[in-house]
Design a protein around this motif. Structure first.
Motif, PDB file in Angstrom:
ATOM      1  N   MET A 125       9.316 -21.185 -17.646  1.00 54.05           N
ATOM      2  CA  MET A 125      10.667 -21.443 -17.333  1.00 54.05           C
ATOM      3  C   MET A 125      10.514 -21.909 -15.828  1.00 54.05           C
ATOM      4  O   MET A 125       9.830 -21.530 -15.244  1.00 54.05           O
ATOM      5  CB  MET A 125      11.707 -20.272 -17.287  1.00 54.05           C
ATOM      6  N   ASN A 126      11.438 -23.093 -15.514  1.00 52.44           N
ATOM      7  CA  ASN A 126      11.322 -23.467 -14.242  1.00 52.44           C
ATOM      8  C   ASN A 126      11.940 -22.499 -13.330  1.00 52.44           C
ATOM      9  O   ASN A 126      12.911 -21.876 -13.380  1.00 52.44           O
ATOM     10  CB  ASN A 126      11.909 -24.631 -13.911  1.00 52.44           C
ATOM     11  N   LYS A 127      11.520 -22.247 -12.148  1.00 50.05           N
ATOM     12  CA  LYS A 127      12.137 -21.191 -11.009  1.00 50.05           C
ATOM     13  C   LYS A 127      13.366 -21.411 -10.667  1.00 50.05           C
ATOM     14  O   LYS A 127      14.190 -20.561 -10.317  1.00 50.05           O
ATOM     15  CB  LYS A 127      11.144 -21.171  -9.825  1.00 50.05           C
ATOM     16  N   ASN A 128      13.866 -22.694 -10.773  1.00 48.51           N
ATOM     17  CA  ASN A 128      15.124 -23.072 -10.585  1.00 48.51           C
ATOM     18  C   ASN A 128      16.235 -22.593 -11.429  1.00 48.51           C
ATOM     19  O   ASN A 128      17.376 -22.237 -11.267  1.00 48.51           O
ATOM     20  CB  ASN A 128      15.479 -24.683 -10.265  1.00 48.51           C
TER      21      ASN A 128
ATOM     22  N   GLU B  65      15.701 -20.189 -13.860  1.00 53.88           N
ATOM     23  CA  GLU B  65      15.416 -18.896 -14.547  1.00 53.88           C
ATOM     24  C   GLU B  65      16.726 -17.938 -14.074  1.00 53.88           C
ATOM     25  O   GLU B  65      17.470 -18.096 -13.143  1.00 53.88           O
ATOM     26  CB  GLU B  65      14.330 -18.179 -13.903  1.00 53.88           C
ATOM     27  N   THR B  66      16.984 -16.973 -14.948  1.00 56.23           N
ATOM     28  CA  THR B  66      18.274 -16.422 -15.060  1.00 56.23           C
ATOM     29  C   THR B  66      18.067 -14.960 -13.672  1.00 56.23           C
ATOM     30  O   THR B  66      16.611 -14.790 -13.437  1.00 56.23           O
ATOM     31  CB  THR B  66      18.412 -15.274 -16.034  1.00 56.23           C
ATOM     32  N   PRO B  67      18.779 -14.449 -13.250  1.00 55.05           N
ATOM     33  CA  PRO B  67      18.513 -13.406 -12.111  1.00 55.05           C
ATOM     34  C   PRO B  67      17.703 -12.218 -12.734  1.00 55.05           C
ATOM     35  O   PRO B  67      16.919 -11.774 -12.053  1.00 55.05           O
ATOM     36  CB  PRO B  67      19.968 -12.747 -11.900  1.00 55.05           C
TER      37      PRO B  67
ATOM     38  N   ARG C 286      10.143 -11.476 -12.746  1.00 48.82           N
ATOM     39  CA  ARG C 286       8.857 -11.872 -12.083  1.00 48.82           C
ATOM     40  C   ARG C 286       8.527 -11.351 -10.670  1.00 48.82           C
ATOM     41  O   ARG C 286       7.313 -10.974 -10.633  1.00 48.82           O
ATOM     42  CB  ARG C 286       9.408 -13.360 -12.010  1.00 48.82           C
ATOM     43  N   LEU C 287       9.642 -11.070  -9.913  1.00 48.94           N
ATOM     44  CA  LEU C 287       9.108 -10.430  -8.513  1.00 48.94           C
ATOM     45  C   LEU C 287       8.518  -9.119  -8.414  1.00 48.94           C
ATOM     46  O   LEU C 287       7.707  -8.838  -7.975  1.00 48.94           O
ATOM     47  CB  LEU C 287      10.262 -10.415  -7.613  1.00 48.94           C
TER      48      LEU C 287
END
Length: 64
Positions: free
Chosen positions: A1-4, A6-8, A14-15
């Motif tokens: 999924m593109n980082k722009n 992605e859902t919160p 991910r973080l």
């Protein structure tokens, strides 16, 4: 999924995974309150809060 796109929740996960890769010893202490609330969501958090309030009322009714 593109980082722009992605859902919160996906971004948060991910973080968290990136942080665990950088600092693996931090995971030895277990999750904190923010991990619990983040995993439950707002409905689960409300349900947990409601159960705690009901337990306190029952405790005060029987043991006071």
């Amino acid at each position: 999924m593109n980082k722009n796109n992605e859902t919160p929740q996906a971004r948060r996960e991910r973080l968290r995974q990136e942080e665990l890769k950088r600092n693996p010893s931090a995971s030895m202490h277990g999750g904190g309150l923010q991990d619990l609330i983040g995993d439950l969501g707002w409905r689960g958090t409300g349900l947990l809060f409601l159960i705690i309030v009901i337990a306190i009322v029952i405790y005060l009714a029987f043991f006071n």
